[in-house]
Design an enzyme around this catalytic site. Sequence first.
Site, PDB file in Angstrom:
ATOM      1  N   GLY B  25       3.409 -20.569   0.902  1.00  0.00           N
ATOM      2  CA  GLY B  25       3.017 -21.061   2.213  1.00  0.00           C
ATOM      3  C   GLY B  25       3.197 -19.950   3.218  1.00  0.00           C
ATOM      4  O   GLY B  25       3.698 -18.882   2.881  1.00  0.00           O
ATOM      5  N   GLY B 107       5.052 -14.772   1.218  1.00  0.00           N
ATOM      6  CA  GLY B 107       3.816 -15.161   1.877  1.00  0.00           C
ATOM      7  C   GLY B 107       3.040 -14.000   2.450  1.00  0.00           C
ATOM      8  O   GLY B 107       1.825 -14.066   2.593  1.00  0.00           O
ATOM      9  N   HIS B 108       3.739 -12.892   2.774  1.00  0.00           N
ATOM     10  CA  HIS B 108       3.073 -11.771   3.424  1.00  0.00           C
ATOM     11  C   HIS B 108       2.046 -11.125   2.510  1.00  0.00           C
ATOM     12  O   HIS B 108       2.279 -10.969   1.322  1.00  0.00           O
ATOM     13  CB  HIS B 108       4.105 -10.709   3.823  1.00  0.00           C
ATOM     14  N   ASP B 162       7.649 -34.825  11.065  1.00  0.00           N
ATOM     15  CA  ASP B 162       8.399 -35.340  12.225  1.00  0.00           C
ATOM     16  C   ASP B 162       7.858 -34.760  13.530  1.00  0.00           C
ATOM     17  O   ASP B 162       7.892 -35.398  14.574  1.00  0.00           O
ATOM     18  CB  ASP B 162       9.895 -35.039  12.069  1.00  0.00           C
ATOM     19  N   LEU B 462     -12.559  41.237 -20.070  1.00  0.00           N
ATOM     20  CA  LEU B 462     -11.842  42.380 -20.619  1.00  0.00           C
ATOM     21  C   LEU B 462     -10.417  42.018 -21.028  1.00  0.00           C
ATOM     22  O   LEU B 462      -9.840  41.068 -20.505  1.00  0.00           O
ATOM     23  CB  LEU B 462     -11.758  43.489 -19.553  1.00  0.00           C
ATOM     24  N   SER B 535     -14.749  38.404 -26.483  1.00  0.00           N
ATOM     25  CA  SER B 535     -16.152  38.153 -26.841  1.00  0.00           C
ATOM     26  C   SER B 535     -17.119  38.977 -25.993  1.00  0.00           C
ATOM     27  O   SER B 535     -17.799  38.448 -25.118  1.00  0.00           O
ATOM     28  CB  SER B 535     -16.481  36.661 -26.749  1.00  0.00           C
TER      29      SER B 535
END
Lengths: 303, 625
Positions: B25, B107-108, B162, B462, B535
């Site tokens: 709630g 509830g938050h 109430d 290199l 390579s």
Amino acid sequence: MPSVAALSHLDHLEAEAIHVLREVAACFRKPVLLYSVGKDSSVLLHLMARAFAPGRPPMPMLHIDTGWKFREMIAFRDRRAAETGITLLVHTNADGVARGVGPISHGAAVHTDVMKTQALRQALDLHGFDAAIGGARRDEEASRAKERIFSFRNAQHRWDPKNQRPELWRLFNTRIHPGESVRVFPLSNWTELDVWLYILREGIEVPSLYLARERPVVERDGTLLVVDDERLPLRPGEAPALRRVRFRTLGCYPLTGAVESDATTLEEVVAEMLATTTSERQGRVIDHDPASSMEKKKQEGYF
Amino acid sequence: MAAGALAERLRRHEARTRLRFITCGSVDDGKSTLIGRLLHDTNLLPDDQLAALERDSRRHGTQGERIDFALLVDGLAAEREQGITIDVAYRYFATPARSFIVADCPGHEQYTRNMATGASTADLAVVLVDARKGLLAQTRRHSHIVSMLGIRQVLLAVNKMDLVGYRQDRFEAIDGDYRRLAGRLGIADVQAIPLCALDGDNLCRRSAAMPWYPGPTLLEALEAAPARTARSDAPLRLPVQWVNRPDPEFRGLAGTVGAGTVAPGDEVVVLPAGRRTRVARVLASSGEVAAAVAGQAVTVVLADAVDASRGDLIAAAGDPPEVADQFAAHLLWMAEKPLYPGRRYWLSLGTRTATAQVTEIRHRIDIDTGAELAARHLELNGIASVRLSLDQPLPFEPYAVDPALGGFILVDREDHGTVAAGMIDFALRRAGNIHWQHLDVDRAARARLKGQQPRVLWFTGLSGAGKSTIANLVEKKLHARGFHTFILDGDNVRHGLNRDLGFTAADRVENVRRVAEVARLMTDAGLIVLVSFISPFRAERRLARERFPDGEFIEIHVKASLATAERRDSKGLYAKARAGLIPNFTGIDSPYEDPEAAELVLDTENEPAEALATRVVDHLLATLA
């Protein structure tokens, strides 16, 4: 054919606890059962046997011995370890012993911190345990009511209550980095009454300290202390008197209050439980004041 | 008490059923008061806790001299100080008929994930509304989460009657409003109860002030509500949790029966592999049994020695669930770090863990209005309808059918946080029906299992240009992100595989050819391969590139001038070459042919290796996206 409706609340609690224990065995590298000799530990030991039957539980148990436990607790512990065949590891903070730390000389707070919290951290680090199973329940205390079943601890063993991992359904996030650990509470959803009803149903053996008997008692600051050995210095005017008492919770004897009782059988203990109007931790000297002390102790690594 | 009467009383306690519910709630609806009163009025609030509560009420309370029941459930220091609920508190009470587990939810909005934690295991929700205020945005949000998590029963507690003069018309207006909301959300069962929690009216006892209300008190309604337990009349679903192998004679599969029943002789199928067998034995907590039902923790022994382990599902052979690797699902995002589609997470469902990525956010859901909005990412507490893709097929049920096989969590692969809760709606693409036996394992399947696409990062340059340094850094970064990598380093390979090769032009060509083939095998295995080789010749690099599918080969020119490389000379090779001790040394007496169309050129003279490595990683990630 049994139906789901036939599963009682206790059946559900038992199944949940077994599920949690198996999850620990399946997901952690080096788990341990923290055994404190009390009724909750007795229930855990029973559930361990059931979870892994017909095999033996695939993890050792660890007792943090402060040196101030009731003598009967130590004898009971050793006997249960031998009977179950589970490896028992006992750790005492040697540094604390060397410094003479005790509940009478140093008070409840220092004793608990040095001989329990620090001792536990030492033992977990020493063995490199990544999961430690304990018997704590959410109904014991307000900060425990907030704790997850798999409760994450950082490498310093600290609990961060404001940032807990969400724990949905029966899916437990068991992922941790090296050095981190989890505390696991299979009895999270049990109440004290559930524990006793289960002990009764299953015929689980517990230390006879839980049953009423004539014991040498001094009344101090409203707490009934049982004089378990000669190390309890008597104050002027104090003389141990035989009174019919039992314990609702077991710890270090100078810190654990007894209650007057005529319950000499497990059935009578449960009947007393049903009529009681106080909580079990009332007998624990360390829990009183300040109000959030349990949360603080837990953050520092206490169980 | 006579022993017989006591035994009977204990037996009744033992046999109590249970109900798990949440309370939710808005702030000040009186939720904590309601729980406090429930505990108090069922005599479940021990004297010493009550005394502590009175003490705390004077210190932190908001009710003047009255007991502030909120302090009973807000157990964390931060909650007491701020007067808000941050996390779920579990409380326990019982009546002679039933045990109750209450999860009091925050509830938050910022603690929505904690509310989801409480709601995931609840049979029912008590939704509180202040009779003066009626439905608020939070009422709608909470009801949405309740509905999303599959709770189909709501007790609407219209509190503080109430303060509205116990008026029936006010109560009925709120009841009507809520039923319309519940209808939209698919909450079938709503029962509204007018309450005054502070005084206990219609909580545990009938209210004399509201004689017009004929229904049950809240406690009576809780006692009568059906529990959302697992279904024993459904086909068997038993996720394997742990393999129990105490000795060579016994091999049991332990787990909790999710749905249905299991008994010796039952025909079952082990998913996702699809192997069929029979149940030979069933062990429940008390030992060997003739049958076990949903909710029980069991160990089963299968008739055949089929391969089954944690994560597999034992299901009724005649009615197995679907197996799929792509799903439509709803997601609640629970982490500070936003969800971005394409990022990979661990997914846990049942006892199984897979790697998953959200491939598409179909829409975000505005929880206050129910509106569907476009979104490219999802923030903390965001809810969205998403599409999900997994690295492996897994057996599942839609969440609405079985939460245990349709609910999942996502876990962050770096910080290990639980970042999302998910609920499967349906499979997008069936991975095949359960009759298939084995997956065809190809290079795509291997890579998918690793949650990645294979690549070759070919570092050329290199000697002394910095290839190995950068490749090492790149590998570390990729490894940290959870990629499966391997480095082929020129020097290391020459110690083993290419030990027989020298430095002649022919040997250099062969050197590169072999490394390209090894890299090719590794990409077939699904790896990201880092090749760190001088390579020097374009032709061999082109040859290497042609060994891989388009886009998989990434050429990276690690560039330094000969003077710089020679000055660095970390291995002392240039000095030896200059002294004539190493013939055919690239740059000295053998050429290095600059790449013409390298994907990346790294200038090691003007940028630090760390920054260059980051560039390589970024480039790679861009090709994976």
